[in-house]
Scaffold this active site. Structure first.
Site, PDB file in Angstrom:
ATOM      1  N   LYS A 112       0.835  -1.207   0.000  1.00 20.55           N
ATOM      2  CA  LYS A 112       0.000   0.000   0.000  1.00 20.55           C
ATOM      3  C   LYS A 112       0.865   1.250   0.000  1.00 20.55           C
ATOM      4  O   LYS A 112       0.558   2.225  -0.695  1.00 20.55           O
ATOM      5  CB  LYS A 112      -0.990  -0.020   1.159  1.00 20.55           C
ATOM      6  N   LYS A 193      -7.999 -10.423 -16.167  1.00 19.37           N
ATOM      7  CA  LYS A 193      -8.622 -10.915 -14.944  1.00 19.37           C
ATOM      8  C   LYS A 193      -9.809 -10.011 -14.564  1.00 19.37           C
ATOM      9  O   LYS A 193      -9.694  -8.788 -14.614  1.00 19.37           O
ATOM     10  CB  LYS A 193      -7.569 -10.900 -13.826  1.00 19.37           C
ATOM     11  N   LYS A 196     -12.778  -5.416  -9.899  1.00 17.60           N
ATOM     12  CA  LYS A 196     -13.545  -4.174  -9.731  1.00 17.60           C
ATOM     13  C   LYS A 196     -12.779  -2.996 -10.297  1.00 17.60           C
ATOM     14  O   LYS A 196     -13.354  -2.104 -10.900  1.00 17.60           O
ATOM     15  CB  LYS A 196     -13.832  -3.913  -8.248  1.00 17.60           C
TER      16      LYS A 196
HETATM   17  P1  ADP Z   1     -11.992  -7.081  -6.498  1.00 22.29           P
HETATM   18  O1  ADP Z   1     -11.265  -5.857  -6.028  1.00 22.29           O
HETATM   19  O2  ADP Z   1     -11.999  -7.231  -7.964  1.00 22.29           O
HETATM   20  O3  ADP Z   1     -13.367  -7.247  -5.901  1.00 22.29           O
HETATM   21  P2  ADP Z   1     -10.371  -8.492  -4.593  1.00 22.29           P
HETATM   22  O4  ADP Z   1      -8.957  -8.418  -5.039  1.00 22.29           O
HETATM   23  O5  ADP Z   1     -10.868  -7.608  -3.506  1.00 22.29           O
HETATM   24  O6  ADP Z   1     -11.230  -8.342  -5.929  1.00 22.29           O
HETATM   25  O7  ADP Z   1     -10.680 -10.010  -4.199  1.00 22.29           O
HETATM   26  C1  ADP Z   1     -11.733 -10.421  -3.365  1.00 22.29           C
HETATM   27  C2  ADP Z   1     -11.785 -11.938  -3.438  1.00 22.29           C
HETATM   28  O8  ADP Z   1     -12.289 -12.358  -4.722  1.00 22.29           O
HETATM   29  C3  ADP Z   1     -10.428 -12.619  -3.293  1.00 22.29           C
HETATM   30  O9  ADP Z   1     -10.591 -13.819  -2.571  1.00 22.29           O
HETATM   31  C4  ADP Z   1     -10.009 -12.916  -4.720  1.00 22.29           C
HETATM   32  O10 ADP Z   1      -9.174 -14.045  -4.817  1.00 22.29           O
HETATM   33  C5  ADP Z   1     -11.340 -13.185  -5.398  1.00 22.29           C
HETATM   34  N1  ADP Z   1     -11.274 -12.753  -6.813  1.00 22.29           N
HETATM   35  C6  ADP Z   1     -11.300 -11.473  -7.259  1.00 22.29           C
HETATM   36  N2  ADP Z   1     -11.243 -11.438  -8.614  1.00 22.29           N
HETATM   37  C7  ADP Z   1     -11.191 -12.719  -9.037  1.00 22.29           C
HETATM   38  C8  ADP Z   1     -11.123 -13.362 -10.330  1.00 22.29           C
HETATM   39  N3  ADP Z   1     -11.132 -12.648 -11.441  1.00 22.29           N
HETATM   40  N4  ADP Z   1     -11.078 -14.705 -10.379  1.00 22.29           N
HETATM   41  C9  ADP Z   1     -11.079 -15.445  -9.237  1.00 22.29           C
HETATM   42  N5  ADP Z   1     -11.140 -14.911  -8.001  1.00 22.29           N
HETATM   43  C10 ADP Z   1     -11.194 -13.571  -7.879  1.00 22.29           C
END
Ligand code: ADP
Ligand code: TRP
Length: 328
Positions: A112, A193, A196
């Site tokens: 961070k 991938k 968000k």
């Molecule tokens: P985001 O910010 O996209 O919501 P995070 O990095 O906060 O994703 O991840 C939250 C959870 O969701 C974690 O356990 C992560 O491994 C899973 N996750 C997020 N994106 C994916 C993806 N594209 N494929 C599989 N698992 C994912």
């Protein structure tokens, strides 16, 4: 007795990647013999969110999402982190036995900083709060993603310092990392991938026209249906693989590979995907609507969970207070 505990930060609407990569496993874990604690880490969220209405909305959304997707509050103690004040009391005790060096080594803190986030004291001590979360409920097993494993190791260290100083107060937990092959990696609409932060996601509860529009955006190319194609290079098939059984998936892949008059066009694959998403999430969408229409019920569920959580955490807190001399 195995006691499972995990927490998740409230971060808005969850996408298919979150579902197949995390949420589904969280919910399935309630089938395993043992006690289960699962909470919404709203105190942790304050280290990055400064918008009160947004935080309230994110917590509500996450609670409704998990309940709609099948988290069973009879089997899982489901609650909000901030409803258990004993966790903060334990955070202080742990902070007093934890060296600066341990926290300075935390990868997530260093990451961070490297991203230019101005660190607050809260961000720095985040792993101490997380350790208190885990130790408060005598958790033995902490299911987490790889990025959180170091925090569980730091929890072991902190519990060890405290026990070494004052006697056996805390249960030493271990991280449980899901087997990699069980974790689907979900691509985004653009083939990168799903995330968000890339804006390439498909929200779990998307439906109707909006769902059609999102699925319409999944990357394709201009090759005609008749042209034989390597199914591994067709993004729509990756999406279908999340929903279809092996037999049906195999048939679609074969037809794409063979090409010719019987081969499906991208439009067909999209139509099948919409149908599959509707089938998979249809019942959960209904439950979500019911819950949103009765947020009082969601609040009651979280409050009931919090009561059970507080009882357990208070016993641990009392043990720790006595051990270090805050009580007789
Ligand atoms: P985001 O910010 O996209 O919501 P995070 O990095 O906060 O994703 O991840 C939250 C959870 O969701 C974690 O356990 C992560 O491994 C899973 N996750 C997020 N994106 C994916 C993806 N594209 N494929 C599989 N698992 C994912
Ligand atoms: N830090 C975790 C995350 O960002 C959330 C969390 C907080 C947690 N406390 C926890 C996870 C205790 C497991 C156990 O994902």
């Amino acid at each position: 007795m195995t006691t499972f505990l995990s927490g998740i930060q409230p971060s808005g609407q969850q996408h298919l990647g979150n579902y197949f990569g995390a949420i589904r496993q969280h919910i399935a874990s309630q089938e395993v013999e043992g006690e289960h604690y699962f909470f919404i880490a709203d105190y942790h969220a304050l280290t990055t969110t400064r918008d009160a209405e947004q935080l309230r909305e994110n917590v509500r959304e996450l609670a409704v999402t998990y309940l709609a997707l099948g988290l069973d509050p009879e089997r899982v103690v489901f609650f909000r982190q901030s409803d258990v004040p004993q966790v903060l009391e334990l955070t202080w005790l742990l902070a007093t036995v934890t060296g600066m060096g341990l926290l300075e080594r935390a990868h997530s803190y260093k990451d961070k900083l490297a991203k230019g986030i101005k660190p607050s004291v809260g961000l720095f001590t985040y792993p101490v709060l997380m350790a208190a979360d885990i130790l408060a409920y005598d958790a033995t097993d902490v299911p987490v993603g790889k990025d959180q494993v170091q925090h569980v190791e730091m929890t072991q260290d902190m519990a060890g310092y405290f026990n070494g100083t004052y006697g056996e107060v805390f249960v030493i937990p271990k991280a449980r990392i899901p087997e990699r092959e069980k974790l689907a990696k979900v691509p985004g609409l653009d083939g990168e991938k799903m995330s968000k932060s890339y804006g390439n996601g498909l929200w779990i509860f998307e439906e109707g026209k909006a769902l059609k529009k999102r699925i319409g955006r999944i990357l394709t190319d201009s090759r005609p249906p008749e042209e034989p194609k390597d199914p591994d290079g067709v993004l729509l098939l990756d999406f279908l693989s999340l929903f279809l059984d092996a037999e049906e998936l195999g048939e679609w892949r074969e037809r794409v590979r063979a090409g010719g008059a019987q081969a499906p066009g991208y439009g067909h694959l999209k139509a099948r995907l919409i149908e599959a998403v509707d089938e998979h999430f249809g019942p959960a969408r209904e439950r979500r609507r019911e819950l949103l229409a009765d947020l009082g019920e969601v609040e009651r569920i979280l409050e009931q969970g919090a009561e059970r959580a507080r009882e357990r955490a208070a016993a641990t807190r009392d043990r720790a207070y006595r051990a270090c001399g805050l009580r007789g």
